[in-house]
Write an enzyme that holds these catalytic residues in place. Structure first.
Site, PDB file in Angstrom:
ATOM      1  N   GLY A 174      53.372  38.320  27.292  1.00  0.00           N
ATOM      2  CA  GLY A 174      53.647  38.853  28.615  1.00  0.00           C
ATOM      3  C   GLY A 174      52.479  39.611  29.211  1.00  0.00           C
ATOM      4  O   GLY A 174      51.428  39.813  28.577  1.00  0.00           O
ATOM      5  N   HIS A 175      52.683  40.067  30.442  1.00  0.00           N
ATOM      6  CA  HIS A 175      51.598  40.756  31.143  1.00  0.00           C
ATOM      7  C   HIS A 175      51.250  42.084  30.477  1.00  0.00           C
ATOM      8  O   HIS A 175      52.099  42.798  29.964  1.00  0.00           O
ATOM      9  CB  HIS A 175      51.921  40.962  32.622  1.00  0.00           C
ATOM     10  CG  HIS A 175      53.210  41.668  32.904  1.00  0.00           C
ATOM     11  ND1 HIS A 175      53.787  41.661  34.156  1.00  0.00           N
ATOM     12  CD2 HIS A 175      54.042  42.400  32.132  1.00  0.00           C
ATOM     13  CE1 HIS A 175      54.898  42.374  34.120  1.00  0.00           C
ATOM     14  NE2 HIS A 175      55.067  42.820  32.911  1.00  0.00           N
TER      15      HIS A 175
END
Length: 345
Positions: free
Chosen positions: A240-241
């Site tokens: 994920g970010h």
């Protein structure tokens, strides 16, 4: 077709063997139990010693303690780490087609900078401001978006997408279907609907990183998503970010790591492990398959969760016992309270 001398040259330190043996022709690599004359094999575990004794391989990487089990007619290549020696030699047998030029159908923006020996496959797209260092290989159908920088000798296998402004190091390998720099999962609730949050960061990847087929690494929401040197990522992994992965981490297929989680150096993560967001994982932590990691770790060690597979009958018994724990706890607390009252404590 190779000679044994070619293999010894790349394998690392091998105990000296007779010069005449170095002229032995090696045609392929094969498992011990299936090898025949002209094949190279290796023994890295004593449980396959029986296969060594019966092998017909022309040469075998093995440790000093296994030499006595090597059959007559097979050349013993004595090394400290047979698996590592084979790993190095295996590249001599790799027949993957390699691009050597820029295909006429490739679309390369005039503002892109290409180093020496860059190869670009059919229908690939290289956008404005991209920088490809010496020896980069962009496979068929790949897309490298604006202002991305890719280091020397990095290879993009067919149909890889590197989105805008990403920075990729040298000697990396991205297998087919990888997406680097897609938008992270960021949304703000708005009266029963969702407002997308622009993902403004980049993905920054170090040197010698390998990413398996159909894995994705999201760009940062504000700061960058960062993957350090020498990380290996299997197929079907999602990062994920703003995730940060430190040096030498290895993760197997179907791992998912939620946003802003930091994984320390040297961690290993087995298949289907899942990590919550905004947690810190200590360097040297190791997670078994399907681990559900909701809290960070402060010390290196082996971590597990979940129930291993068993017969359906036994599994049903285990679940029944788990469901009884709450009532057992209530009864135990009542008993402790009663005993406490009787003793006056």
């Amino acid at each position: 077709m190779l000679k044994l001398a070619d293999i010894v040259r790349v394998a690392g330190e091998v105990r000296p063997i007779e010069d005449a043996m170095l002229e032995t022709v090696i045609q392929a690599a094969a498992p011990l139990d299936k090898a025949s004359e002209g094949d190279l094999s290796f023994l890295s575990s004593a449980k396959y010693r029986r296969d060594l004794a019966a092998t017909a391989a022309s040469a075998v990487f093995l440790s000093e303690k296994e030499v006595e089990h090597c059959p007559e007619g097979t050349i013993a290549l004595v090394v400290a780490d047979p698996y590592l020696a084979y790993a190095r030699a295996s590249h001599l047998f790799d027949q993957r087609p390699k691009l050597t030029s820029i295909h006429p159908s490739a679309a390369v923006d005039p503002s892109a900078t290409l180093g020496e020996g860059v190869a670009i496959g059919a229908n690939a797209v290289v956008c404005a401001g991209v920088q490809l260092a010496d020896g980069v290989e962009v496979g068929h159908g790949c897309v490298v978006e604006d202002n991305t920088v890719i280091g020397a000798r990095t290879v993009l296998r067919p149909n890889v997408t590197i989105q805008h402004d990403c920075i990729i190091g040298a000697d990396c390998v991205f297998q087919s279907g990888v997406v680097i720099g897609g938008s992270g999962f960021g949304y703000a609730p708005n009266q029963g609907r969702w407002q997308a949050i622009a993902q403004l960061g980049r993905v920054v990847i170090g040197d010698r990183v390998e990413v398996g087929a159909n894995s994705t690494i999201d760009r940062g929401a504000i700061e960058d998503t960062v993957i350090a040197d020498d990380v290996i990522i299997d197929n079907l992994v999602q990062l994920g970010h703003n995730v940060r992965i430190d040096e030498g981490v290895a993760m197997a297929s179907q791992v998912g790591i939620s946003g802003s989680t930091h994984v320390g150096a040297g961690c290993t993560i087995a298949g289907q492990a899942g990590f919550a967001g905004h947690i810190d994982i200590a360097a040297g932590s190791h997670f078994t398959g399907r681990a559900m990691v909701t809290k960070g770790t402060k010390e290196p060690g082996l971590y597990s969760s979940g129930l291993p597979a068993t017969t359906n009958r036994e599994w049903r018994k285990q679940i029944a016992r788990i469901r009884q724990l709450e009532s057992l706890q209530t009864r135990l607390q009542a008993l402790e309270k009663k005993l406490s009252g009787e003793t006056g404590e």
